[in-house]
Design a protein around this motif. Sequence first.
Motif, short mmCIF file in Angstrom:
data_model
loop_
_atom_site.label_atom_id
_atom_site.label_comp_id
_atom_site.label_asym_id
_atom_site.label_seq_id
_atom_site.Cartn_x
_atom_site.Cartn_y
_atom_site.Cartn_z
N GLU A 210 2.01 -2.57 -15.17
CA GLU A 210 2.79 -2.97 -16.34
C GLU A 210 2.77 -1.88 -17.42
N GLU A 211 1.63 -1.21 -17.57
CA GLU A 211 1.55 -0.10 -18.54
C GLU A 211 2.46 1.06 -18.12
N ILE A 212 2.49 1.32 -16.82
CA ILE A 212 3.36 2.38 -16.31
C ILE A 212 4.81 2.05 -16.58
N LYS A 213 5.23 0.82 -16.27
CA LYS A 213 6.62 0.43 -16.42
C LYS A 213 7.01 0.28 -17.90
N ARG A 214 6.05 -0.12 -18.75
CA ARG A 214 6.34 -0.24 -20.18
C ARG A 214 6.82 1.08 -20.75
N ARG A 215 6.34 2.16 -20.20
CA ARG A 215 6.72 3.49 -20.68
C ARG A 215 7.87 4.09 -19.86
N GLY A 216 8.35 3.35 -18.87
CA GLY A 216 9.43 3.87 -18.04
C GLY A 216 8.99 4.97 -17.11
N LEU A 217 7.66 5.13 -16.92
CA LEU A 217 7.16 6.18 -16.04
C LEU A 217 7.50 5.89 -14.59
N ILE A 218 7.56 6.93 -13.78
CA ILE A 218 7.81 6.79 -12.35
C ILE A 218 6.50 6.34 -11.70
N TYR A 219 6.57 5.24 -10.99
CA TYR A 219 5.37 4.63 -10.41
C TYR A 219 5.26 5.01 -8.93
N HIS A 220 4.27 5.88 -8.62
CA HIS A 220 3.92 6.24 -7.24
C HIS A 220 2.81 5.30 -6.77
N ALA A 221 2.83 4.92 -5.48
CA ALA A 221 1.83 3.95 -5.03
C ALA A 221 1.42 4.14 -3.58
N VAL A 222 0.22 3.69 -3.29
CA VAL A 222 -0.45 3.48 -2.00
C VAL A 222 -0.87 4.80 -1.33
N GLY A 223 -0.11 5.33 -0.37
CA GLY A 223 -0.56 6.50 0.39
C GLY A 223 -1.53 6.14 1.49
N HIS A 224 -2.81 5.97 1.13
CA HIS A 224 -3.85 5.64 2.11
C HIS A 224 -3.76 4.18 2.55
N GLY A 225 -4.13 3.92 3.82
CA GLY A 225 -4.34 2.56 4.28
C GLY A 225 -3.33 2.03 5.27
N TRP A 226 -2.22 2.75 5.50
CA TRP A 226 -1.19 2.23 6.39
C TRP A 226 -1.60 2.22 7.86
N THR A 227 -2.68 2.90 8.20
CA THR A 227 -3.12 2.89 9.60
C THR A 227 -4.17 1.82 9.87
N CYS A 228 -4.54 1.04 8.85
CA CYS A 228 -5.51 -0.03 9.08
C CYS A 228 -5.10 -1.36 8.44
N GLU A 229 -4.61 -1.33 7.20
CA GLU A 229 -4.24 -2.56 6.51
C GLU A 229 -3.23 -3.42 7.30
N PRO A 230 -2.19 -2.84 7.92
CA PRO A 230 -1.25 -3.67 8.67
C PRO A 230 -1.87 -4.42 9.84
N PHE A 231 -3.07 -4.01 10.26
CA PHE A 231 -3.75 -4.61 11.39
C PHE A 231 -4.89 -5.55 10.94
N GLY A 232 -4.92 -5.82 9.64
CA GLY A 232 -5.94 -6.73 9.11
C GLY A 232 -7.27 -6.09 8.83
N ILE A 233 -7.36 -4.77 8.88
CA ILE A 233 -8.61 -4.05 8.60
C ILE A 233 -8.49 -3.44 7.20
N PRO A 234 -9.34 -3.83 6.25
CA PRO A 234 -9.23 -3.29 4.89
C PRO A 234 -9.43 -1.78 4.86
N GLY A 235 -8.63 -1.10 4.06
CA GLY A 235 -8.80 0.33 3.82
C GLY A 235 -9.03 0.56 2.35
N LEU A 236 -10.23 0.22 1.89
CA LEU A 236 -10.53 0.26 0.46
C LEU A 236 -11.06 1.61 0.00
N GLY A 237 -11.56 2.41 0.95
CA GLY A 237 -12.15 3.69 0.59
C GLY A 237 -12.64 4.39 1.84
N TRP A 238 -13.52 5.37 1.62
CA TRP A 238 -13.99 6.18 2.73
C TRP A 238 -15.36 5.75 3.23
#
Length: 637
Positions: A210-238
């Motif tokens: 909400e802070e990002i959008k309040r300023r109209g900034l471009i919101y980049h998101a996620v990156g990490h986790g697409w090789t585990c989260e879709p399979f039900g395995i959390p990808g919270l860190g290393w």
Amino acid sequence: MDTLKIVKLRDTEAFNFAGEELRRYLRRMDPEKVVTVESSGSFSPGQEDTIYLGTIDQFGLETPKVEDPRFDDGIHIDVKSGKGIIAGTNARSVLLGVYRFLRELGCRWIRPGEDGEIVPQKNVSSTDVKVVERASYRHRGICIEGAVSYENVRDIIDWAPKVGFNSYFIQFREGYTFFERWYSHINNPFKEKEPFSVEKAREFVRNLGEEIKRRGLIYHAVGHGWTCEPFGIPGLGWDLYEGEVPEDYIKYTAEINGKRGLWGGIPLNTNLCYSNPEVRNIVTDSIVEYLETHPEIDILHFWLADGTNNQCECEECKKALPSDFYVMMLNELDKKLSSKGIDTKIVFLLYVDLLWPPEKEKIENPERFIMMFAPITRSYSDTFKPVDVSVKIPEYRRNRLIFPKNIEENLAFLREWQKIFSGDSFDFDYHLMWAHYADPGYMDIAKVIYEDVKNLKKIGLNGLISCQIQRAFFPTGFPMYVMASTLWDDTVSFEDLINDYFMNTYGPDGALVKDYLTRLSILFDPPALRRERPPSSGFTENLARVRDVLYEFEPIIKKNLSSSSGSVYKSWLYLDHHKNVVDKLSLILEALFKGEKDSVFKVWEELKGILQKEEDVLQPVFDLFEFISVFERVLKT
């Protein structure tokens, strides 16, 4: 009654924020003036004591011209004696224009937070400002890293547009690992661990979005986790995964040395069997579902697993490069998003194994994608330069790769990708993640950032997203200031940046601080500390000379601590703490290079104890977690 009216030509969240920010700062600059904000659907030129906020098209302006008004920033400011316009190519640019206008009036933001603000007293009605500019680069952003409190991230999001950044990137779905590091107080036994949960991290991310959008900034998101989260395995860190690994997930993981399963026990580092259509379908369906429920995201990053030399070796996967299967997935994802009417941009990355471009596949819809060059193994003792076409990339050898370190080799990979993709692209770099710790003066890394940004166009990239610790303002915020300023205007001179920053940050003795920090950077010799070149014959003597430089400068620090106030006082206070850190570091590194291991760890424990006990004082500007993590790796090798 002395009044000024701010009129917004649109009534949206970003316009409302821009109007309130202009009102707030003008009131601080001119406390006797009554400043009001209102909305109007029309512009009436010549209105006395009125500043209009709107987009370029609303004012019928022809400049500045931009290629893509959604992502490209330009400003047109024309204010005379308290009346005129502040215009931008989009709502975000209007806010950037407001901050630029205030900058022309003498405001500065030398670091995040209220104690980084410099707001002079000024009669706004007697000021004339005319600025017409477009940003040199489209992509000008910061990516979350290190250890952070909610307030740290909120403050840097607030600070970013004030200095010209236009985007913010929250990695992972919830950024849990970065927050957990702080609230668990890893690397500080003097602070009690605070309760923290994944749901709390998700709450933080929702609020920060909400802070990002309040300023109209471009919101980049996620990156990490697409090789585990879709399979039900959390990808919270290393971290190692301690939960049960479902058998139906293991069959989808990369086969390495004849075995499938978690790579090193870490889901985030586990690649998949990308030749399997079912794998690609599960991953791309998950991305579509995520974007359907997160329309606030402007740019989504789709990355494969972290780690190196961990690609699938099954017979089908060996028939093509990992990048071929990656591009295959990108094309499949694009078709699915298009069928749903989702126009979110997708970032794909050039990183470790994916530095090698595909041999068979081609991106079918370049408009959907942004190419991200992530040279994580590069040297920060050299800078980007026009490509040397004589340097060739080595042959791809699955899971036996050696990754490029020098600039020329890294850019050779970029050049090969650019032959098959000519769309939008940016540099994703790590100047302030680890490399700056070899430069306690921060002046060497600031110059590297400056040269890199100036040369981005020459190597065919349209900006920089900086993957870095958020609290990189100790001893100064000069490297961050250089980054933001040069991304906005790549013609600015380094000397002008120095003069402006140090004068405003430290007052009349700012030039002395610049000389002092420059001497520290030279004496520590960052390339030698990074082991990227042999130390000079007088290296240990130079480290010993550091203590003389500190001793000579101490009276200047003490004088300014007694005579300054506000944000300038805080700058000198941080410099005073920094002096003590540098004193110990010089002793530690001198002993390290002399081979005196006992002395190294004795002084290191002393320094850690001092910093751990004083963490609350330095917390807004200094990432203790990352500092200790980096130096313990260095000292133990």
